[in-house]
Design a protein around this motif. Structure first.
Motif, PDB file in Angstrom:
ATOM      1  N   ARG A 219       8.563  -9.468 -11.486  1.00 59.52           N
ATOM      2  CA  ARG A 219       8.341 -10.910 -11.305  1.00 59.52           C
ATOM      3  C   ARG A 219       9.564 -11.721 -11.729  1.00 59.52           C
ATOM      4  NH1 ARG A 219       2.278 -10.015 -12.529  1.00 59.52           N
ATOM      5  NH2 ARG A 219       2.957  -9.664 -14.672  1.00 59.52           N
ATOM      6  N   ASP A 220      10.290 -11.219 -12.722  1.00 61.93           N
ATOM      7  CA  ASP A 220      11.503 -11.917 -13.158  1.00 61.93           C
ATOM      8  C   ASP A 220      12.565 -11.934 -12.058  1.00 61.93           C
ATOM      9  OD1 ASP A 220      10.487 -12.512 -15.645  1.00 61.93           O
ATOM     10  OD2 ASP A 220      11.455 -10.824 -16.664  1.00 61.93           O
ATOM     11  N   GLU A 221      12.559 -10.915 -11.195  1.00 58.54           N
ATOM     12  CA  GLU A 221      13.556 -10.814 -10.119  1.00 58.54           C
ATOM     13  C   GLU A 221      13.085 -11.457  -8.817  1.00 58.54           C
ATOM     14  OE1 GLU A 221      16.547  -9.640 -10.579  1.00 58.54           O
ATOM     15  OE2 GLU A 221      16.169  -8.963 -12.634  1.00 58.54           O
ATOM     16  N   LEU A 222      11.803 -11.720  -8.718  1.00 57.51           N
ATOM     17  CA  LEU A 222      11.206 -12.130  -7.446  1.00 57.51           C
ATOM     18  C   LEU A 222      11.170 -13.651  -7.324  1.00 57.51           C
ATOM     19  CD1 LEU A 222       9.772 -10.896  -4.931  1.00 57.51           C
ATOM     20  CD2 LEU A 222       7.621 -11.126  -6.195  1.00 57.51           C
ATOM     21  N   GLU A 223      11.727 -14.169  -6.243  1.00 60.27           N
ATOM     22  CA  GLU A 223      11.643 -15.602  -5.964  1.00 60.27           C
ATOM     23  C   GLU A 223      10.320 -15.957  -5.285  1.00 60.27           C
ATOM     24  OE1 GLU A 223      15.064 -16.791  -3.772  1.00 60.27           O
ATOM     25  OE2 GLU A 223      16.482 -16.147  -5.321  1.00 60.27           O
ATOM     26  N   SER A 224       9.826 -15.072  -4.430  1.00 61.48           N
ATOM     27  CA  SER A 224       8.520 -15.264  -3.808  1.00 61.48           C
ATOM     28  C   SER A 224       7.425 -15.002  -4.844  1.00 61.48           C
ATOM     29  CB  SER A 224       8.350 -14.300  -2.634  1.00 61.48           C
ATOM     30  OG  SER A 224       9.457 -14.333  -1.765  1.00 61.48           O
ATOM     31  N   ASP A 225       6.224 -15.437  -4.540  1.00 60.95           N
ATOM     32  CA  ASP A 225       5.098 -15.105  -5.411  1.00 60.95           C
ATOM     33  C   ASP A 225       4.707 -13.650  -5.196  1.00 60.95           C
ATOM     34  OD1 ASP A 225       4.889 -17.678  -6.451  1.00 60.95           O
ATOM     35  OD2 ASP A 225       3.538 -18.319  -4.849  1.00 60.95           O
ATOM     36  N   LEU A 226       4.385 -12.948  -6.270  1.00 64.58           N
ATOM     37  CA  LEU A 226       3.797 -11.617  -6.127  1.00 64.58           C
ATOM     38  C   LEU A 226       2.346 -11.809  -5.697  1.00 64.58           C
ATOM     39  CD1 LEU A 226       3.960  -8.558  -6.399  1.00 64.58           C
ATOM     40  CD2 LEU A 226       3.307  -8.808  -8.802  1.00 64.58           C
ATOM     41  N   PHE A 227       2.009 -11.256  -4.548  1.00 65.86           N
ATOM     42  CA  PHE A 227       0.700 -11.502  -3.951  1.00 65.86           C
ATOM     43  C   PHE A 227      -0.349 -10.515  -4.434  1.00 65.86           C
ATOM     44  CE2 PHE A 227      -2.252 -11.342  -0.213  1.00 65.86           C
ATOM     45  CZ  PHE A 227      -2.624 -12.676  -0.206  1.00 65.86           C
ATOM     46  N   ALA A 228       0.039  -9.242  -4.594  1.00 67.80           N
ATOM     47  CA  ALA A 228      -0.959  -8.221  -4.925  1.00 67.80           C
ATOM     48  C   ALA A 228      -0.324  -7.047  -5.638  1.00 67.80           C
ATOM     49  CB  ALA A 228      -1.663  -7.739  -3.659  1.00 67.80           C
ATOM     50  N   HIS A 229      -1.127  -6.402  -6.457  1.00 71.53           N
ATOM     51  CA  HIS A 229      -0.762  -5.152  -7.116  1.00 71.53           C
ATOM     52  C   HIS A 229      -1.856  -4.146  -6.765  1.00 71.53           C
ATOM     53  CE1 HIS A 229      -0.234  -2.718 -11.073  1.00 71.53           C
ATOM     54  NE2 HIS A 229       0.548  -2.225 -10.131  1.00 71.53           N
ATOM     55  N   GLN A 230      -1.460  -3.003  -6.231  1.00 69.66           N
ATOM     56  CA  GLN A 230      -2.428  -2.001  -5.787  1.00 69.66           C
ATOM     57  C   GLN A 230      -2.408  -0.796  -6.725  1.00 69.66           C
ATOM     58  OE1 GLN A 230      -2.940   0.985  -2.003  1.00 69.66           O
ATOM     59  NE2 GLN A 230      -2.476  -1.154  -1.502  1.00 69.66           N
ATOM     60  N   VAL A 231      -3.588  -0.411  -7.209  1.00 69.75           N
ATOM     61  CA  VAL A 231      -3.694   0.696  -8.162  1.00 69.75           C
ATOM     62  C   VAL A 231      -4.991   1.464  -7.934  1.00 69.75           C
ATOM     63  CG1 VAL A 231      -2.336  -0.391  -9.998  1.00 69.75           C
ATOM     64  CG2 VAL A 231      -4.805  -0.803  -9.888  1.00 69.75           C
ATOM     65  N   GLU A 232      -5.026   2.683  -8.440  1.00 73.70           N
ATOM     66  CA  GLU A 232      -6.294   3.416  -8.481  1.00 73.70           C
ATOM     67  C   GLU A 232      -7.243   2.655  -9.404  1.00 73.70           C
ATOM     68  OE1 GLU A 232      -8.170   7.723  -9.918  1.00 73.70           O
ATOM     69  OE2 GLU A 232      -5.983   7.433  -9.932  1.00 73.70           O
ATOM     70  N   MET A 233      -8.433   2.377  -8.919  1.00 73.66           N
ATOM     71  CA  MET A 233      -9.396   1.618  -9.728  1.00 73.66           C
ATOM     72  C   MET A 233     -10.800   1.914  -9.237  1.00 73.66           C
ATOM     73  SD  MET A 233      -9.486  -2.514 -10.339  1.00 73.66           S
ATOM     74  CE  MET A 233     -10.603  -3.287 -11.515  1.00 73.66           C
ATOM     75  N   HIS A 234     -11.678   2.232 -10.166  1.00 74.42           N
ATOM     76  CA  HIS A 234     -13.064   2.582  -9.869  1.00 74.42           C
ATOM     77  C   HIS A 234     -13.837   2.612 -11.184  1.00 74.42           C
ATOM     78  CE1 HIS A 234     -11.582   6.495 -11.211  1.00 74.42           C
ATOM     79  NE2 HIS A 234     -10.692   6.472 -10.224  1.00 74.42           N
ATOM     80  N   PRO A 235     -15.131   2.862 -11.172  1.00 74.03           N
ATOM     81  CA  PRO A 235     -15.889   2.834 -12.425  1.00 74.03           C
ATOM     82  C   PRO A 235     -15.412   3.814 -13.485  1.00 74.03           C
ATOM     83  CG  PRO A 235     -17.391   2.598 -10.589  1.00 74.03           C
ATOM     84  CD  PRO A 235     -16.049   2.912  -9.998  1.00 74.03           C
ATOM     85  N   LEU A 236     -14.665   4.840 -13.091  1.00 74.14           N
ATOM     86  CA  LEU A 236     -14.149   5.799 -14.068  1.00 74.14           C
ATOM     87  C   LEU A 236     -12.704   5.501 -14.478  1.00 74.14           C
ATOM     88  CD1 LEU A 236     -15.608   9.088 -12.526  1.00 74.14           C
ATOM     89  CD2 LEU A 236     -16.589   7.624 -14.316  1.00 74.14           C
ATOM     90  N   LEU A 237     -12.111   4.477 -13.891  1.00 75.33           N
ATOM     91  CA  LEU A 237     -10.765   4.023 -14.269  1.00 75.33           C
ATOM     92  C   LEU A 237     -10.752   2.508 -14.051  1.00 75.33           C
ATOM     93  CD1 LEU A 237      -7.942   4.994 -15.229  1.00 75.33           C
ATOM     94  CD2 LEU A 237      -7.275   5.047 -12.811  1.00 75.33           C
ATOM     95  N   GLN A 238     -11.165   1.771 -15.063  1.00 78.50           N
ATOM     96  CA  GLN A 238     -11.532   0.366 -14.863  1.00 78.50           C
ATOM     97  C   GLN A 238     -10.356  -0.607 -14.944  1.00 78.50           C
ATOM     98  OE1 GLN A 238     -15.215  -0.851 -16.722  1.00 78.50           O
ATOM     99  NE2 GLN A 238     -16.197   1.115 -16.258  1.00 78.50           N
TER     100      GLN A 238
END
Length: 268
Positions: A142-161
């Motif tokens: 984010r410090d390097e980005l002039e545009s807005d960061l729109f999304a971060h994609q990660v593994e996520m589910h009830p066993l990795l919240q």
């Protein structure tokens, strides 16, 4: 914040050409408006064909792919060239979002991130995404980005919240996009999920997806190739879990990660 559809079609491991084309077409004609792929998946051409043959206008579909260190590299010019190849494979003039797939290999925020700003300025991508980052690496980017960061994609589910990453996304008014939201099918065997499924007369998949979607800023991209699974996942958007259901899943005392790779931030 621009709107990202609540549910998208994940295409990881959907490498049979005919199945991939048909599943993308079926999903779009069923109501999906978000399609997620990646250079690393080896199916951008088929995903593009599915988008092309679906009876849905291109401007109604949010299309995302990811640049990968091991495919084209993540140096400034490699990102630019990789995006051009992805657009050609997809048969598209622009992308709604481009992600850094993993912060590994020759990823360098001072080299990689400005290339994304250049692509936004050139109208080749509308939004910038990152995938599989830590909070510390997100801050660096984010410090390097002039545009807005729109999304971060990660593994996520009830066993990795992913509580820390969710808090970060909410604090910065960006989306957290959950991949493997069914924990590669392992949510089907979680007693709490099974009980809530039986209580509401819905599938375990819908329980997991509805739980994720109950959280502010979260979006989901379950992988599916059969019409039945594509449809079942899509109708998770019609499910409203009650407060007790959500809290019961929040309190699951079990943590498992199903996606690993050398160099991942959580292994450092």
């Amino acid at each position: 914040m621009s709107q990202l559809p609540a549910i998208g079609l994940g295409t990881w491991q959907n490498t049979d050409p005919e199945d991939c084309v048909n599943s993308v077409k079926a999903a779009l004609e069923m109501g999906y408006r978000h399609i997620d792929t990646a250079q690393f998946y080896g199916n951008e051409t088929e995903v593009g064909e599915g988008i092309a043959v679906a009876d849905v206008p291109r401007d109604e579909v949010f299309v995302a792919t990811k640049v990968h260190a091991e495919k084209f590299g993540l140096a400034h010019e490699e990102v630019i060239e990789g995006l051009e190849v992805s657009l050609d494979r997809l048969g598209l003039d622009y992308l709604d979002m481009l992600y850094v797939h993993w912060p590994v290999g020759n990823y360098d925020p001072t080299e990689t991130i400005p290339a994304f700003d250049e692509l936004v300025d050139s109208d080749l991508i509308n939004h910038v995404g990152l995938s599989n980052f830590s909070v510390e690496l997100l801050d660096e980017a984010r410090d390097e980005l002039e545009s807005d960061l729109f999304a971060h994609q990660v593994e996520m589910h009830p066993l990795l919240q992913q509580d820390e990453l969710l808090a970060d996304a909410q604090a910065h008014d960006q989306y957290l996009v959950a991949y493997s939201p069914l924990a590669r099918g392992n949510v089907f065997d979680v007693p709490e999920i099974q009980d809530i499924s039986e209580k509401h007369g819905i599938s375990e998949a819908q329980v997991s997806l509805a739980w994720l979607l109950s959280k502010d800023n979260v979006r989901v991209i379950p992988k599916a190739s059969s019409d039945d699974h594509i449809r079942d996942n899509f109708h998770a958007t019609d499910v409203s879990l009650d407060t007790d259901d959500v809290e019961r899943i929040n309190n699951i005392d079990r943590t498992e990660r199903f996606v690993e790779r050398e160099g991942a931030p959580w292994l450092q």
